[in-house]
Design a protein around this motif. Sequence first.
Motif, mmCIF file in Angstrom:
data_model
loop_
_atom_site.group_PDB
_atom_site.id
_atom_site.type_symbol
_atom_site.label_atom_id
_atom_site.label_comp_id
_atom_site.label_asym_id
_atom_site.label_seq_id
_atom_site.Cartn_x
_atom_site.Cartn_y
_atom_site.Cartn_z
ATOM 1 N N SER A 209 -7.561 -11.830 7.414
ATOM 2 C CA SER A 209 -6.153 -11.706 7.018
ATOM 3 C C SER A 209 -5.994 -11.514 5.523
ATOM 4 O O SER A 209 -5.005 -10.924 5.070
ATOM 5 C CB SER A 209 -5.372 -12.940 7.475
ATOM 6 N N TRP B 257 2.242 -9.767 17.938
ATOM 7 C CA TRP B 257 1.771 -10.935 17.182
ATOM 8 C C TRP B 257 2.342 -10.943 15.766
ATOM 9 O O TRP B 257 2.455 -11.996 15.138
ATOM 10 C CB TRP B 257 0.244 -10.967 17.127
ATOM 11 N N ILE B 258 2.717 -9.746 15.285
ATOM 12 C CA ILE B 258 3.293 -9.639 13.946
ATOM 13 C C ILE B 258 4.655 -10.335 13.882
ATOM 14 O O ILE B 258 5.081 -10.781 12.814
ATOM 15 C CB ILE B 258 3.436 -8.153 13.570
ATOM 16 N N THR C 66 -7.042 -7.862 10.381
ATOM 17 C CA THR C 66 -6.828 -9.002 11.284
ATOM 18 C C THR C 66 -7.059 -8.593 12.729
ATOM 19 O O THR C 66 -7.697 -9.331 13.506
ATOM 20 C CB THR C 66 -5.401 -9.539 11.118
ATOM 21 N N LEU C 67 -6.567 -7.430 13.116
ATOM 22 C CA LEU C 67 -6.738 -6.927 14.477
ATOM 23 C C LEU C 67 -8.216 -6.724 14.801
ATOM 24 O O LEU C 67 -8.701 -7.147 15.869
ATOM 25 C CB LEU C 67 -5.973 -5.619 14.628
ATOM 26 N N ILE D 83 -1.543 -13.019 5.858
ATOM 27 C CA ILE D 83 -1.136 -11.694 5.375
ATOM 28 C C ILE D 83 0.090 -11.841 4.475
ATOM 29 O O ILE D 83 0.194 -11.204 3.423
ATOM 30 C CB ILE D 83 -0.844 -10.756 6.557
ATOM 31 N N ILE E 273 -0.419 -2.819 5.939
ATOM 32 C CA ILE E 273 -0.994 -2.345 7.204
ATOM 33 C C ILE E 273 -2.505 -2.535 7.206
ATOM 34 O O ILE E 273 -3.110 -2.818 8.246
ATOM 35 C CB ILE E 273 -0.611 -0.870 7.431
ATOM 36 N N MET F 56 0.350 -13.886 11.115
ATOM 37 C CA MET F 56 0.754 -13.220 9.878
ATOM 38 C C MET F 56 0.776 -14.168 8.685
ATOM 39 O O MET F 56 1.123 -13.766 7.577
ATOM 40 C CB MET F 56 2.140 -12.603 10.056
ATOM 41 N N MET G 42 -3.123 -6.007 8.335
ATOM 42 C CA MET G 42 -2.911 -6.125 9.778
ATOM 43 C C MET G 42 -4.083 -5.553 10.564
ATOM 44 O O MET G 42 -4.545 -6.153 11.552
ATOM 45 C CB MET G 42 -1.618 -5.403 10.175
ATOM 46 N N LEU H 34 9.610 -5.657 8.749
ATOM 47 C CA LEU H 34 8.868 -6.885 9.029
ATOM 48 C C LEU H 34 9.812 -8.074 9.171
ATOM 49 O O LEU H 34 9.649 -8.912 10.068
ATOM 50 C CB LEU H 34 7.853 -7.139 7.911
#
Length: 289
Positions: free
Chosen positions: A198, A65-66, A111-112, A142, A105, A139, A108, A21
């Motif tokens: 998030s 986007w991450i 959020t997706l 998150i 994850i 992010m 994520m 990350l």
Amino acid sequence: MLNKLERALGKYAIPNLMRYLIGGYVLGYFLMLGSRITSVNFLTYMTLEPYYIIHKFQIWRIFTWIMIPETPNILFFAIMLLLYYQLGTALENAWGTFRFNAYIIGGMLATLIGAFVLYFIYGAVTGSPVAGVGGYFSMQYINLSIFLAFAVCFPDMEVLLYFIIPIKMKWMAVVYAVMIAISLVGSSWSGRVAIICSLLNFLIFYLSSRNYRRVDPREIHRKQEYKRKAAAGAGQRRDRSGAPIARHKCAVCGRTELTNPELEFRFCSKCNGNYEYCQDHLFTHKHIQ
């Protein structure tokens, strides 16, 4: 459920996930700097935008986007990377690789899913697909969920705010919680959906880690009965001076059933040796090998 998933999918967990990350953040920061040099704004092609993913087949947006950095300031960016790397690594050591992977994850994925749900809601309301939803998702929260989870696991650990002011993690978490509440009140419904999605991983973690047996009438009665027997000294071992000897002691905080009769104690099967932990540290301690 996590135990079953870990047995089935644990071998696919990514060790040292925070390193990847952080590497993605660094690459995203260089792309942001490249946008200042060239006439191309690379970050506009990296946002989580369902419209372009569905209609323009820009599938890479599901992942890129991450990588978008939260701040252009190089100093704050470096401090943020160092802080979240330390917190994330500590959580991975405490929880294990699979559970930490599931936490990050999971945030994520939530959020997706939230971005696509919001996109379809806008499309149903306006009657046609629209772009611009992706600007609400990043992010930021998150990463904040990593901080909040660490504060829940290690509330009394002190950090130096701005490298000067010592402050406990639990008070920092309270400040962040107030800031989140203010953001929820001041944001539009789109912003609220983005924030909640998030932080959904932290909400699930926090609620699942609470001890609801404390409000169980049968548990309350059991504790009261235990206190009564303990006070009477029924079956209690004592030393030469007549003081009671504790049967259970947490290997992390040192609390016993005598000092804290409301606690429950369990042995850890993953530690090498007979190490016993209270309910607050059973799932958060670092395993002894």
